[in-house]
Design a protein around this motif. Structure first.
Motif, short mmCIF file in Angstrom:
data_model
loop_
_atom_site.label_atom_id
_atom_site.label_comp_id
_atom_site.label_asym_id
_atom_site.label_seq_id
_atom_site.Cartn_x
_atom_site.Cartn_y
_atom_site.Cartn_z
N PHE A 1 -10.59 6.61 34.36
CA PHE A 1 -10.71 6.60 35.82
C PHE A 1 -12.18 6.53 36.16
N GLU A 2 -12.54 5.56 37.00
CA GLU A 2 -13.94 5.39 37.39
C GLU A 2 -14.03 5.15 38.88
N ARG A 3 -14.92 5.90 39.54
CA ARG A 3 -15.12 5.77 40.97
C ARG A 3 -16.32 4.86 41.26
N THR B 1 -17.27 14.35 45.36
CA THR B 1 -16.35 15.31 45.96
C THR B 1 -15.57 16.05 44.88
N GLU B 2 -15.03 17.19 45.25
CA GLU B 2 -14.21 17.95 44.31
C GLU B 2 -13.00 17.14 43.87
N GLU B 3 -12.43 16.41 44.81
CA GLU B 3 -11.27 15.56 44.50
C GLU B 3 -11.63 14.50 43.46
N GLY B 4 -12.78 13.87 43.64
CA GLY B 4 -13.21 12.84 42.70
C GLY B 4 -13.51 13.40 41.32
N ILE B 5 -14.13 14.58 41.30
CA ILE B 5 -14.43 15.22 40.02
C ILE B 5 -13.15 15.55 39.27
N GLN B 6 -12.18 16.12 39.96
CA GLN B 6 -10.92 16.49 39.32
C GLN B 6 -10.15 15.26 38.85
N ALA B 7 -10.12 14.22 39.67
CA ALA B 7 -9.39 13.00 39.29
C ALA B 7 -9.99 12.37 38.04
N THR B 8 -11.32 12.35 37.98
CA THR B 8 -12.00 11.77 36.82
C THR B 8 -11.74 12.57 35.56
N PHE B 9 -11.91 13.88 35.64
CA PHE B 9 -11.75 14.72 34.45
C PHE B 9 -10.29 14.87 34.03
N ALA C 1 -21.38 3.52 27.28
CA ALA C 1 -22.82 3.74 27.17
C ALA C 1 -23.23 4.91 28.06
N ALA C 2 -22.44 5.12 29.13
CA ALA C 2 -22.70 6.25 30.02
C ALA C 2 -22.41 7.58 29.35
N GLY C 3 -21.76 7.54 28.19
CA GLY C 3 -21.54 8.76 27.42
C GLY C 3 -22.67 9.04 26.45
N LYS C 4 -23.64 8.12 26.37
CA LYS C 4 -24.79 8.29 25.50
C LYS C 4 -26.10 8.44 26.28
N CYS C 5 -26.14 7.86 27.48
CA CYS C 5 -27.37 7.80 28.27
C CYS C 5 -27.10 8.28 29.69
N PRO C 6 -28.14 8.65 30.43
CA PRO C 6 -27.95 8.90 31.85
C PRO C 6 -27.43 7.64 32.53
N ALA C 7 -26.62 7.80 33.56
CA ALA C 7 -26.06 6.65 34.28
C ALA C 7 -26.18 6.92 35.77
N PRO C 8 -27.37 6.69 36.36
CA PRO C 8 -27.56 6.94 37.79
C PRO C 8 -26.48 6.27 38.63
N GLY C 9 -25.86 7.03 39.50
CA GLY C 9 -24.77 6.52 40.32
C GLY C 9 -23.40 6.79 39.73
N GLN C 10 -23.36 7.28 38.49
CA GLN C 10 -22.09 7.53 37.80
C GLN C 10 -22.10 8.90 37.10
N ALA C 11 -22.62 9.89 37.78
CA ALA C 11 -22.83 11.20 37.14
C ALA C 11 -21.54 11.80 36.59
N ILE C 12 -20.46 11.76 37.37
CA ILE C 12 -19.22 12.41 36.94
C ILE C 12 -18.55 11.58 35.85
N TYR C 13 -18.55 10.27 36.00
CA TYR C 13 -18.01 9.40 34.95
C TYR C 13 -18.79 9.61 33.66
#
Length: 327
Positions: free
Chosen positions: A135-137, A146-154, A186-198
């Motif tokens: 899931f990616e926003r 948002t809390e909703e977005g964080i929960q949906a992603t995780f 790659a966002a799981g290895k490096c910072p990804a500005p704009g995609q913090a929760i993902y």
């Protein structure tokens, strides 16, 4: 004279490696492995989540080409049926079963899915579990999540994926082996500005699965974590890609799937798939973190601005910023 020859050969080798790196679409270990090993896949049961489109759909086709039996899962049953029909049309005789699945549906529903998956092919349980669903926003600032977005992603990317693994692994252990292929980022290895929760969800997956492998490797469980950068999925998914109309250079879904299967069949523990500059950043963060993080700090704000304009969020130009237009 000998010194001159050695020096020339050294410079030539360094130059060739730099050219290779500049044009690479994956890490060197992965690219030097050659083709996928058909004998590792043929006749095996491969369960793919997120198989209704994009990379999951292409993975289904490429595993079918190698003679695998497939279990295809996603929430959209109609799309799964389409993928099944088209895959069998390309590779007649392929054994494919559809197993609708929502990773956020809770442990009991996932338990039922695992039991069904284990029984779909007589005398054969799941050999390869491909965790592809995610899931990616849309890109946004970390503090705007948002809390909703964080929960949906995780719930999908982390909790559902880990729960499915925990429920399936005992069956693999009983048979003495199994292989988890984790489509991270790659966002799981490096910072990804704009995609913090993902990014946080993919970092969590990397930590869990590398640890899982270390614990269960002596018992025959293998784990391959794949970290793609920007991937072009619009052609295969039938849906608009975030790259539509932009100049972003993305690895094709076909190439991503091909390299993923190469990594798995050669038992690589981790593989990176991307063009530059993302590949360079991954190397910097991995081997020279101070420089890598400094580089990402320089482009963070510019990447957010590019995302707002639906511009290129993977460009070298982000490092230098946009020149202000004069009146």
């Amino acid at each position: 004279m000998l010194a001159l020859v050695i020096g020339s050969l050294t410079l030539f080798t360094i130059g060739a490696l730099l050219v290779k790196f500049a044009t690479a679409d994956g890490d060197f270990t992965l690219l030097f492995k050659g083709r996928a090993k058909r004998e590792r896949v043929e006749g095996k049961v491969v369960w793919i989540t997120g198989a209704s489109r994009g990379i999951g759909e292409v993975l289904a086709g490429q595993f079918a080409c190698l003679g695998a039996k497939l279990i295809l899962s996603a929430r959209n049953v109609a799309e799964l049926e389409r993928v099944k029909i088209e895959t069998i049309g390309k590779y007649p005789g392929t054994n494919i079963e559809i197993l609708p699945l929502d990773l956020a549906s809770g442990e009991e529903a996932l338990k039922d899915a695992v039991k069904k998956a284990e029984s779909l092919f007589s005398a054969s349980g799941v050999d390869y579990m491909v965790h592809n669903a995610a899931f990616e926003r849309p890109k946004r600032k970390a503090l705007d999540e948002t809390e909703e977005g964080i929960q949906a992603t995780f719930n999908t990317n982390v909790l559902g994926t880990i729960t499915l693994t925990k429920l399936l692994a005992p069956f693999m252990l009983k048979r003495g082996g199994g292989h988890f292929i984790v489509m991270s980022s790659a966002a799981g290895k490096c910072p990804a500005p704009g995609q913090a929760i993902y990014s946080a969800s993919k970092h969590a997956l990397n930590g869990y699965f590398h640890t899982l492998r270390s614990e269960l490797y002596p018992e025959g469980i293998k784990v391959t974590v794949v970290c793609p950068g920007p991937i072009e999925t619009s052609i295969t998914s039938g849906a608009g890609s975030s790259a539509s109309g932009s100049s972003e250079r993305r690895v094709s879904s076909e190439r991503c799937a091909e390299l993923t299967i190469v990594a798995a069949t050669h038992d690589l523990k981790e593989a990176w798939i991307s063009y530059q500059p993302v590949l360079l950043v991954m190397y910097l963060v991995q081997y020279m973190p101070t420089i890598g993080f400094w580089f990402m700090d320089k482009i963070g704000g510019n990447r957010l601005e590019a995302a707002k304009r639906n511009g290129d969020t993977y460009s070298w130009k982000l490092f230098f910023g946009e020149k202000k237009k004069t009146a």
